[in-house]
Each structure stands twice: as C-alpha cells, then as structure tokens.
Design a protein around this motif. Sequence first.
Motif, PDB file in Angstrom:
ATOM      1  N   PHE A 159       0.838  -1.191   0.000  1.00  0.00           N
ATOM      2  CA  PHE A 159       0.000   0.000   0.000  1.00  0.00           C
ATOM      3  C   PHE A 159       0.881   1.252   0.000  1.00  0.00           C
ATOM      4  O   PHE A 159       2.072   1.190   0.324  1.00  0.00           O
ATOM      5  CB  PHE A 159      -0.909   0.022   1.222  1.00  0.00           C
ATOM      6  N   GLU A 160       0.253   2.381  -0.347  1.00  0.00           N
ATOM      7  CA  GLU A 160       0.982   3.644  -0.343  1.00  0.00           C
ATOM      8  C   GLU A 160       1.447   3.999   1.070  1.00  0.00           C
ATOM      9  O   GLU A 160       2.535   4.533   1.256  1.00  0.00           O
ATOM     10  CB  GLU A 160       0.091   4.772  -0.877  1.00  0.00           C
ATOM     11  N   GLN A 161       0.610   3.724   2.052  1.00  0.00           N
ATOM     12  CA  GLN A 161       0.948   3.986   3.446  1.00  0.00           C
ATOM     13  C   GLN A 161       0.340   2.892   4.311  1.00  0.00           C
ATOM     14  O   GLN A 161      -0.586   2.201   3.889  1.00  0.00           O
ATOM     15  CB  GLN A 161       0.470   5.368   3.893  1.00  0.00           C
ATOM     16  N   SER A 162       0.895   2.754   5.544  1.00  0.00           N
ATOM     17  CA  SER A 162       0.427   1.654   6.384  1.00  0.00           C
ATOM     18  C   SER A 162       0.699   1.942   7.845  1.00  0.00           C
ATOM     19  O   SER A 162       1.719   2.536   8.197  1.00  0.00           O
ATOM     20  CB  SER A 162       1.123   0.360   5.980  1.00  0.00           C
ATOM     21  N   PRO A 163      -0.221   1.485   8.718  1.00  0.00           N
ATOM     22  CA  PRO A 163       0.031   1.580  10.160  1.00  0.00           C
ATOM     23  C   PRO A 163       0.753   0.336  10.691  1.00  0.00           C
ATOM     24  O   PRO A 163       1.084   0.276  11.872  1.00  0.00           O
ATOM     25  CB  PRO A 163      -1.373   1.655  10.748  1.00  0.00           C
ATOM     26  N   CYS A 164       0.974  -0.666   9.828  1.00  0.00           N
ATOM     27  CA  CYS A 164       1.584  -1.925  10.252  1.00  0.00           C
ATOM     28  C   CYS A 164       3.105  -1.803  10.305  1.00  0.00           C
ATOM     29  O   CYS A 164       3.729  -1.387   9.315  1.00  0.00           O
ATOM     30  CB  CYS A 164       1.194  -3.053   9.298  1.00  0.00           C
ATOM     31  N   TYR A 165       3.687  -2.203  11.441  1.00  0.00           N
ATOM     32  CA  TYR A 165       5.130  -2.163  11.619  1.00  0.00           C
ATOM     33  C   TYR A 165       5.767  -3.323  10.863  1.00  0.00           C
ATOM     34  O   TYR A 165       5.380  -4.484  11.027  1.00  0.00           O
ATOM     35  CB  TYR A 165       5.478  -2.240  13.109  1.00  0.00           C
ATOM     36  N   GLY A 166       6.770  -3.022  10.023  1.00  0.00           N
ATOM     37  CA  GLY A 166       7.496  -4.053   9.299  1.00  0.00           C
ATOM     38  C   GLY A 166       8.580  -4.654  10.172  1.00  0.00           C
ATOM     39  O   GLY A 166       9.330  -3.925  10.829  1.00  0.00           O
ATOM     40  N   GLU A 167       8.689  -5.980  10.214  1.00  0.00           N
ATOM     41  CA  GLU A 167       9.637  -6.657  11.102  1.00  0.00           C
ATOM     42  C   GLU A 167      11.029  -6.037  11.004  1.00  0.00           C
ATOM     43  O   GLU A 167      11.552  -5.810   9.915  1.00  0.00           O
ATOM     44  CB  GLU A 167       9.710  -8.140  10.740  1.00  0.00           C
ATOM     45  N   GLY A 168      11.654  -5.796  12.151  1.00  0.00           N
ATOM     46  CA  GLY A 168      12.990  -5.210  12.171  1.00  0.00           C
ATOM     47  C   GLY A 168      13.423  -4.895  13.584  1.00  0.00           C
ATOM     48  O   GLY A 168      12.593  -4.678  14.474  1.00  0.00           O
ATOM     49  N   GLY A 169      14.740  -4.881  13.809  1.00  0.00           N
ATOM     50  CA  GLY A 169      15.260  -4.567  15.129  1.00  0.00           C
ATOM     51  C   GLY A 169      14.828  -5.546  16.186  1.00  0.00           C
ATOM     52  O   GLY A 169      14.788  -5.214  17.367  1.00  0.00           O
ATOM     53  N   GLY A 170      14.505  -6.781  15.778  1.00  0.00           N
ATOM     54  CA  GLY A 170      14.066  -7.794  16.722  1.00  0.00           C
ATOM     55  C   GLY A 170      12.565  -7.832  16.913  1.00  0.00           C
ATOM     56  O   GLY A 170      12.018  -8.811  17.417  1.00  0.00           O
ATOM     57  N   GLN A 171      11.861  -6.764  16.521  1.00  0.00           N
ATOM     58  CA  GLN A 171      10.410  -6.708  16.699  1.00  0.00           C
ATOM     59  C   GLN A 171       9.715  -7.375  15.527  1.00  0.00           C
ATOM     60  O   GLN A 171      10.027  -7.110  14.367  1.00  0.00           O
ATOM     61  CB  GLN A 171       9.938  -5.258  16.831  1.00  0.00           C
ATOM     62  N   VAL A 172       8.757  -8.256  15.826  1.00  0.00           N
ATOM     63  CA  VAL A 172       8.020  -8.956  14.775  1.00  0.00           C
ATOM     64  C   VAL A 172       7.097  -7.994  14.046  1.00  0.00           C
ATOM     65  O   VAL A 172       6.745  -6.928  14.565  1.00  0.00           O
ATOM     66  CB  VAL A 172       7.213 -10.137  15.356  1.00  0.00           C
ATOM     67  N   GLY A 173       6.671  -8.388  12.827  1.00  0.00           N
ATOM     68  CA  GLY A 173       5.763  -7.557  12.049  1.00  0.00           C
ATOM     69  C   GLY A 173       4.342  -7.613  12.569  1.00  0.00           C
ATOM     70  O   GLY A 173       3.915  -8.595  13.200  1.00  0.00           O
TER      71      GLY A 173
END
Length: 888
Positions: free
Chosen positions: A503-517
């Motif tokens: 999507f153009e924008q999203s409130p969903c966090y992409g997995e990274g820095g140890g944090q799951v998506g």
Amino acid sequence: MNSSEIRKSFIDYFVSKQHTYVPSAPVVPADDPTIMFTNAGMNQFKDLFLGTGDRTYTRAANSQKCIRVSGKHNDLEEVGFDTYHHTFFEMLGNWSFGDYYKKEAIVWAWELLTDVWKLPQDKLYATVFRDDDEAEELWKQHTFICPDQVLRFGEKENFWEMGDTGPCGPCSEIHMDLGEEACDKQHVPGHECRVNGDCGRFIEIWNLVFIQFNRKPDGSLEELKSKHVDTGMGFERITAIMQQKTSNYDTDIFQPIIKATEALCTASYKENPVPFRVIADHIRTLSFAIADGVVPSNEGRGYVIRRILRRASRYGRNIGFLKPFLGQLSKVVVETMGDIFPELKEKEKYIQEVLKSEESNFLQTLEQGIQRFEQLVSQDTIQASKVIPGEEAFRLYDTYGFPFDLTSLMARERGFIVDEAAFQKSLEEQRERARAHAKRDDLLLKYVQQNSSSFAKTKFVGYDTEEIRARLLLVLEQKVDALSEQKMVSGGQNDSEKRWAVFEQSPCYGEGGGQVGDHGVIFDLTHQPVANILDTQKREERFFHLIQLIGNGSLQSGQEYFIQIDRHRRRGVMANHTATHALQKALRLTLGDHVGQAGSLVHPDRLRFDFTHHKPLSVEELSKIEELVNGMIQSYLPVSIQHTNMEKAKEMGAMAFFGEKYGEEVRVIQFGDSIELCGGTHVRNTADILIFKILKESSPGAGIRRIEAAAGYQAANLLLEQSRILEKVVKSMGVSAVQLPETIQILQEKAKQQRKTDSSATTEALNIKEILEQYTKINHFEVLSFIFPENTDMEILRQTADRFRDKDVNRVALLATHNSDKAILLFACSKELVTQNMDCNQLMKVASPFIQGGGGGRPDFVQAGGKRKEGLSESLHAAQDFISKMKG
C-alpha cells in the motif's frame, strides 16, 4: 632490586624532581580514534601537547600499561622468538608540559641510570637526530658519557611519532652494550655489532622525545605552541638489565607466570622456551585488555585480542595443553601486578571467565583444523613447493573456523608459506556467493531492487495511528513454502492462497530490530473485512503485508482500503519491547558495563534478549534484574520519543539497539536513565508494561547469555498459572505456602545425610583405618601410596588424604583410582611441608605423564586425570622417586 623496587625507584626519583605521579591510563584510549590501544605513556597527555587540554601540574611521571599489536607499532610476530619484544609492556616515563626541556631530560636520565642505579657509564650510548646539534652538545657537556658514544641517526631511528598524525619530534635514545656474549649473530658472515643494529648486543633502554611538532593528516609538520618532553623506558628491559639477565623472560616479571605454566604441564621452559615466552607475554596482554573492557570478538580491538588468545592457546598445545588453561594463569598476573594496577583485582573473576569461555570455544575447532593442516603439508606437491595453496587455507578458515594468521604461523613453523593472494580471492568469491544467495533467497528484496522505480516507498504511520485509509499499489502471489515464482496478480482471485500486498501507506510495523511484524485486517470502503494481515515485512522502505483473503473478499490494485492493525497484539509487542530496553538497563546495572546486546526477539507474548556475558547468571542476579525492571514499571516513568541526528543522540548518551539500520535521522527512546536508539513501537509509560517475569536464562553461544521473559498480560497470566501449580504442591505436601521452603530444605537435608551414610558405609567397607597405616618412610617423609578400587568416589580419596596428612607435619599422600575410561590421581601434603619447599604440583608434574594426562592445584593439594589407567602404578612410583631425592 626486584621489579617492584625498580618501578618505585623510578617514580620516587622523579617525584623528588617535583613531578606529579599520575596513575596509568587504560589500555583502551579514551576519545582517540587514531590508535587502537594505548601504545605509549604519552597517550593520555596528547591533549596537553596539542594545547587543547590542561592539568594542575606541568611535570608528571608514571608507569603506563601499553599494548602494541597493530598499526605502526606491531611486535606480535617477534614475541617469543626473541627475549625482549612484547605485546604488553609497561612504559616508565617522565614528562614536561611546557616546563623543562632537553637539558634537564638528558641530565636527569644520566643521573638516574649512573648515580642511582649504578649502571656502568662506559657501556651507555646516546643517539640523537641527525640535525639536533643542541642535544648532542648537551650530552657531551653535561654528562660523563664518552663523546665517541654519542651518535647521530635519521628519521627512522631518532624522530618519534605516536601515529600517522599527532604530536612528534626529534628524540635521543639511550642504549646499553650488553657485551659480545649478547650477540645472537656472531656466526653470520659480515655481521657487525652496532647501535641500532640487528643483534641483541646493543639494546635501547630509554627514549627521550622532545615534542615540538604536530603531524597533520596531509603529512606536514606544524610547530606546537609550547615545547614538551616525553620520555619512555621499557620497564621489562631495564628490569632485565638491573637483574643482570640476558632475557626479559628470566626476570621476576615473567618467571612467576612461566613457573606456573610449567606446573600445569609436563614440558620444560629450559628445553623449549618459545611457547612459554609467548604464553607469558600474551596472558598479560589478555588480562589487562579484558580488565579495561575489551572482549574477544570478530572486529576491532576484540579481534586483535581474539588473535592473541588463539596464538597463546595454539602454543599451549605445543607443550601439552589440551584443555583451557589461560584463565588459571591470569591469576598469577593478578597476584604479581594487582597492587600497582588494582583494576586487575577488581575484574579478576571476569577475566578468568572470559578467557575460559573464549579458549573453550576455540579449542572445539582447533583439533579438526590441525588434522586437516597436517594432511595438507604431507601431500607430495605441497612438500615439493613448500607453498600451501590459498584455496586450502580458505577451506581451513571456512570449514574449520581456522584463522588465516594461525595457518600462516603453523606453516612458517614447518618451513612453508601460504599463498595469501589466492586466499583473499577465495574469500571474496565466497562473499559474492553469499550476497548472491541472499538476493536469490529474498525475492521480496529482489523484486524491490528490480522495480523500485515503479512504486514509491511506503509511508509508515503506525507510530501515531492504528487505522488508516490507503491505496493498494500491487499484490504479489506467494507460495506458502517459499518466496518463489512470484508474479503480479491482477486482482479478483478468491482462494486461500497467501499473497504479499503493498500500500501507499500503512500503520503496520514491518519486522525489524528484533520486533516482529504487525498483524491486522483489511476492510473495503463499506467496512467489510476482505483480508487478514498475517505478517508485515519491510524491504528498502517498502512494506509488504502477507495477506489471506476472507470469504468472498477480493483486492484490486489501485483501489483504496482501510487497514487496521491487531490492537491487542500490538499492545503486547509494545509492552515486551519497552521491557527489553528496561532489561538491558537492569543487566548493565547488575552485571557491569561490559554487557551489550547481541540479538533480540520482541513478540506479543514474550521477549528474548541475547547479551555479552561470560558466565551463567545466579539466582540472586536474576532476582535483582527482575526486581529492577519491575521497579522501573512501578515508577510510572513516561516514555519519551525524540527524533534527532546521530551526533546529538550520542551526546545524549544514547545506546544503539541491536539490529537497527540508522539513517540521517534517528529515533531516541528514553525513560528514566535508559536512553536507546530504536525504530520500534513502545508504550507511553512504563506502567503500561504491567509486570515483567524472567522465564529462562541460557547461552546460545560462547560469551553470550540469553534471557527469555514475558511482560504485560502474558506475564500476568503466567504468574496466575504458577500460583495454581503452587497451590497443588502445597496441598499435596500438606503444608502452607509459607512452610513450603522449610519443608523442602528438610527433605534436602535428609537426602544429603543419606548420601553421607552411604559414603561412610563405603569407607568402612574399604577399611580406611587399615589403609592409613600402610605408609612408608621415604627420606624423612611419611608417604602413603595407595590405588583405590575402580569407581571409588573422589570424596573418599579426599577424606583419606586429609585424615592422613593431618596426623603429622611430614606426611604426603599419593592416592589414585580409575573409572571405565579415566585414570585419577590425588596428591596432598601437610601445609607445614609447603613452607619447606614441598609442592604437590611438582609431584604431579612427574607423575601425570604416565597416565597421559595432567592437572594441578594448590601446593598442598592437587588432582589430575588421564586416559591411561594402566599407568597408575608407574605414576605413584615416579612421585615416590621424586620425594626420595628431596631433602627432609
């Protein structure tokens, strides 16, 4: 004079000349990126020479601990093969910061050497820089040195520089003629003994540097505002001269380490000195580096220390060490140097733990690598060429974890060389394959790289909102078993296949820095759910949502949809992520500043945190850590988030959190004293974490510990479950919860008493009283020599030894047993005999070869194990024979 007296004499002399004694700086230089380790006494005064700092004194003296193993000053390869190069050494020095200059430096140096220390004047030589007329005249006019023994040299010998840049200037070196017998090249045709020559006859003992320039990055010199004096005298060298030793290793600086090494193995320093020298030198370097915060690793200072440790371990193998031993030798370093350098005593246990862990890890791969190396050098083609192919050196490195410099060292010992160019080529080819493999496996990344111009970066709005309306850019098909055969989907399909949506924008966090998506739901504009979001991944700032259609739902590229994250799941993630930051803070407060993050997982139900530490955590430590984290939670600390640049973040004291990729702008998360760089999602106040509970502590690898824990509602649910279990236990035992610890302790005591009863029964069956009467007299000593039956408990041997030696001051117990695959020796003597030069380590040294093993301990009590159980009788006879040659 012993070494401690020599050091004190130097400092006292210059204190009498109005110098201030300044303690040694750490071996890790503070805020100086130009050098890896402190390599000279003047490092801590560099700001004074540059005019950027100030002190309350203008004259100083000290003994600075130094390490020279990299860059311009690299003595590593010489260590052990000669008698005076070291990776770690002390530099005795005196300094003038814009105060006195050449005259006083020269006169005082001469006075200390000849009037105080009584060195022979006719054996001393002075060198000066070729253009330094002033220094030459000062030597001739103000000392009693022979004029012909003042010599001029060029930049290489008599222009001192700390590094490629920084303070520098001409210098005057003092050398001593040790006599013709000190020349190690007497039989080399055309050799001539001379100052600054290549033999051991003339040795430099003191360097007087007259600092008047600053070397700039472009190589030019600029005059400093003030002129300074920086002198450096090798403590180890001057000690050898003062103690009339031809080798630094024969002084009381190194001999305690060498003797301790001999006591732990079966080899002789006299017969094979190089391994003992390498070990004695390297254990000092390792002990001091670790004490000052350097941990073995794969980069920077840590890699240098790892190389040194492996070199020491490798030479230890040459004299019979097959198990970790360096940690034991570090105790000697602490004993002999801990008074002048108290940080050794403060970090003694930590030093031992790091050494043991790192050496154990290395030894696991060393054996296989050595076997492969031996196979290589025995091949006819390699025997003929004396060259080990670079491809084979790379195989040792890649398959067996064998460092290239260790392969080179072993090759050199056997008269071979390694094709380094071919090794580097193989190494680069592997890196290329790894890069290609990563790209091939990560088809999301590949897709982005191939199509980055066709769709813009995703705007992440999940820090501020949990739902947003966004336009769908594209949908990719994705098979469940792999990210493969991806292709554009036109839209409209309605099946259970999983797909990636962008999507153009999203409130969903992409997995990274140890944090799951994030997970979530996609709605159409009528607020009907059309797809579930099962995961969110980020590649090159594009967010990919793993979706599965719901019922008759469909997705069409170019259309707008509502995206809503799973709020409950996000709350769990945030609680665990902020708890992870609190955990790292608590770990550093409890264990020390050496703790650093080595990996993490932030899940809605739990967290996992890997960190640098070299031993398991105790129950008390875990309790304290848990208490500290919960204390932060209960303190209702607001969690502030600030966007700034990296430089300002560092000024704030922010720590980089593992696994993050930082751009020009960084995100700083702060609550209380915890300040971290992190791109993840967090609670607004530590109270929102609710509660923190440690579940497990373990180790995923050498030098790394792991804590698994839970925070938030999941932790609360776990505690409720534990409470229910406790209720069942209390009910089954018929006691109250308060009485449970005491009840368990009583049961444990009963079990312990039963074990003692069983041991006593075994002791009676053996008739220990009768065994104790079987001693013989050997040269005024009463010696009990006895081999116990197979599988006899070691506690019985210890009790027998103690009962025997406690009855008389001249008693020695030589006891042995074995099990199915191991021979065991235990030697003990009365403590009074130790004062008469009895050392059970010496007995074990002569006895253990017969069981093909080794061991050690205190002078009055040692143990050893070996694999040759049929040699037990010979071992005891060898120890008895040794005793027979001792004076009673």
